[in-house]
Design a protein around this motif. Structure first.
Motif: not given
Length: 322
Positions: A21-42
């Motif tokens: 599965t992909p491991t991706v940076a998430s601009p939307g979740l980064t904006a929501l949480l206010g910190v860089p977010v990477t998501a492992k899309l299992e």
């Protein structure tokens, strides 16, 4: 304790049967949480959750006699789906014991895959029945109390470690906990491959088997009341407890309402359709980011997406979120 050698062996065994599965940076979740977010899309995994990994690893490890006996599992949803689908693909007869509170769509998928479904009044009685069926000769594929299954789940952490650049390495990875197989495997993999990364667990209120175990100094039975049946283990195992107590920073607990809101936020901001077992990651990630402060980079293991629009809408309406 599960080591990186076992996890690497599991990765080799299940390759070709499951999705990387992909491991991706998430601009939307980064904006929501206010910190860089990477998501492992299992949630994009075969059968809709990480559970396909452990189930496949276990099925491929069975002897001919164990395969011939047929396999049995207990599940609040995702483990049963994974075992039913992967057993059918590998030509193994499967029985899945599920509580009546399990999502209707999950029960339907298990049946459609060709497995025999046995329904019980709750998770406690489901675990009791599966124990009896094992004693009658079926081969148990436990959702978390099995080193082979844990090594299979640990391949999530192995891929995450391989797929993030050193400069983008998360400071903290947040993982949902039911019985603890996923976080045990991920923590073991990251301890070997990304030892600077802290791993945090998250449970929902009314499904607090691991946090109760940590408080008690070992596995204890817990009452179950969370709507998140996929996290509702009546107790963790000694095996998963040992890994979490040694390798995990802390286990956070969030209300069901916040888990459902997290699923809505994952859809709205992350553009992924996730079940509340993954939705609970977001409120926990906010707390982790606040504790860590400047420099926090969050990794989220989005563990599954096996919920229907009707189910999620119903929960959201119950909590006044829509």
């Amino acid at each position: 304790m599960i080591g990186i050698t076992e996890i690497e062996a599991a990765a080799e065994r299940i390759a070709g049967h499951v999705v990387r599965t992909p491991t991706v940076a998430s601009p939307g979740l980064t904006a929501l949480l206010g910190v860089p977010v990477t998501a492992k899309l299992e949630l994009l995994q075969r059968t809709g959750s990480f559970k396909a990994r452990g189930a496949t690893a276990k099925l491929l490890s069975l002897s001919e006699a164990e395969r011939a006996a047929g396999v049995v599992a207990v599940s609040g949803g995702n483990h049963g789906i994974a075992l039913a689908v992967m057993a059918a693909a590998l030509d193994v007869k499967a029985t899945v014991v599920m509580p009546r509170t399990a999502p209707a769509r999950s029960v339907e998928i298990v049946r459609e895959a060709g497995a025999s479904v046995r329904l019980t009044d709750g998770m406690d009685s489901a675990f009791e029945l599966v124990t009896r069926l094992r004693d009658e000769g079926l081969t148990l594929v436990h959702p978390f109390d099995d080193p082979v299954v844990i090594a299979g789940q640990g391949t999530v952490g192995l891929e995450l470690a391989e797929d993030v650049a050193d400069a983008d390495e998360p400071t903290d990875v947040v993982v949902s906990i039911g019985g603890g197989g996923l976080i045990a495997g991920i923590a073991a993999a990251l301890a070997a491959r990304r030892p600077r990364v802290r791993v945090w667990g998250v449970e929902t209120e009314g499904a607090q088997a691991m946090s109760a175990a940590l408080k008690a100094g070992g596995p204890v039975p817990v009452p179950l009341s969370s709507l998140v049946t996929t996290l509702s283990a009546p107790a963790v195992s000694q095996l998963t407890y040992d890994h979490v107590s040694a390798l995990v920073e802390e286990v956070l607990v969030v209300p069901d309402r916040e888990a459902v809101q997290g699923s809505l936020d994952l859809a709205d901001h992350g553009k992924v359709w996730a079940e509340p077992a993954a939705g609970c990651l977001l409120p926990a990630a906010r707390e982790v980011a606040a504790r860590v402060g400047d420099g926090a980079r969050i990794g989220l293991v989005v563990c599954g997406g096996n919920t229907t629009p009707r189910e999620l809408t119903g929960w959201a309406e119950r909590f006044g979120l829509l």
